[in-house]
Scaffold this active site. Structure first.
Site, short mmCIF file in Angstrom:
data_model
loop_
_atom_site.label_atom_id
_atom_site.label_comp_id
_atom_site.label_asym_id
_atom_site.label_seq_id
_atom_site.Cartn_x
_atom_site.Cartn_y
_atom_site.Cartn_z
N SER A 260 -7.89 -5.52 -3.55
CA SER A 260 -7.24 -5.47 -2.14
C SER A 260 -7.34 -7.29 -2.16
O SER A 260 -8.03 -7.41 -1.99
CB SER A 260 -7.19 -4.46 -1.37
N TYR B 170 -11.71 1.45 2.83
CA TYR B 170 -11.25 1.33 2.16
C TYR B 170 -11.28 -0.63 1.73
O TYR B 170 -11.55 -0.67 0.50
CB TYR B 170 -9.83 1.32 2.23
#
Length: 298
Positions: free
Chosen positions: A191, A204
């Site tokens: 990400s 995350y």
């Protein structure tokens, strides 16, 4: 993205929505009910045979980036097994129908990947069902935005995020490697959060940074065996993860802060996964390919 036709890619540029209205869903979220509807390549991706004969396992393949990747792989000639959280069977059935319309095989493997045993079984079922394994896409992920700082992160959330995102990937690769031959490919979904972390996604973002590190180490370890390992780092992509893990007001305007000024579509990320799984990427390993709308991944 480029429109893929039977004669090859054209230079036509589809017009994708630039603004997302406030909306919310219950986790884990579903494609139905999202406004605008995400583009997974159901009608826009036409393959060129770039993955002909390959057998792929894609986790989180029922929706979002995983769904688009599964569709693209099948259109490019691969047989596909998709793993997904059991509650997402309805979305997975839709993916299987699309893949089987292409004439390729599709295995549906509902799995909670948070244990080593679950990942071992997942790989076993894939190899048994497809007759082997050439491509592993570790895409399944979990996030849940918070409203405060580190004090707001519960032990349960931290454990779920790391068990799903990092441990699940580790156990999946460990189980898959004995079945992979030279020329095989492993691709992680990381990400932009690994490079530009948001405070509300502290846990995350940490897992995605860890996956980038794991990818580099595995590329070094597995390279002598002819196995390539890479990662794709998406930016703000319009998937069910967004309305199901953020408050509705935080979804408003999602992705408009990128240099390209809009959220990305899942099919735009799938193109990166196709390239990294294909023989065209035969000398690409140990790298992160950003699909971020212009944000830097370094």
């Amino acid at each position: 993205m480029t429109d893929h036709t039977a004669d090859g890619p054209t230079t036509d540029q589809p017009t994708y929505p630039t603004h997302v209205e406030a909306q919310a869903q219950e986790w884990p979220g579903h494609t139905d009910g999202m406004t605008p509807t995400p583009d997974h390549g159901e009608t826009s991706w036409r393959g060129l045979g770039r993955l002909a004969g390959k057998r792929a396992l894609i986790t989180g393949g029922d929706s979002g980036i995983g769904r688009a990747t599964a569709i693209a792989y099948a259109r490019e000639g691969a047989d596909v097994a998709i793993a997904f959280f059991p509650a997402e069977m309805a979305d997975a059935d839709e993916v299987r129908e699309i893949i089987e319309e292409t004439g390729r095989r599709c295995l549906l493997l509902p799995t909670d990947q948070r244990t080593e045993e679950a990942n071992q079984r997942l790989v076993e079922l894939t190899v048994e069902g497809l007759g082997g394994l050439d491509v592993v896409v570790s895409n399944a992920g979990y996030q849940m935005g918070t409203k405060g700082g580190i004090e707001e992160f519960s032990a349960a959330q931290l454990e779920q995020v790391f068990a799903t995102n990092f441990f699940g990937t580790f156990w999946l690769v460990k189980a898959a490697v004995p079945h992979l031959a030279p020329g095989s490919s492993i691709v992680f979904t990381t990400s932009i959060q690994a490079f530009q972390p948001s405070e509300v996604l502290l846990d995350y973002a940490a897992t995605k940074a860890a996956l980038n590190n794991l990818m580099v180490n595995l590329a070094s370890e597995l390279g002598p065996r002819g196995i390539r390992v890479n990662a794709v780092a998406p930016g703000p992509i319009w998937t069910p993860l967004i309305p199901s893990t953020f408050d509705g007001d935080k979804v408003e305007g999602f992705g408009t802060d990128t240099p390209l000024g809009r959220p990305g579509q899942p099919v735009e990320v799938a193109a990166a996964f196709v390239f990294l799984a294909s023989d065209e990427a035969s000398y690409v390993s140990g790298t992160v390919l950003g699909v971020t709308g212009g944000r830097a991944v370094f």
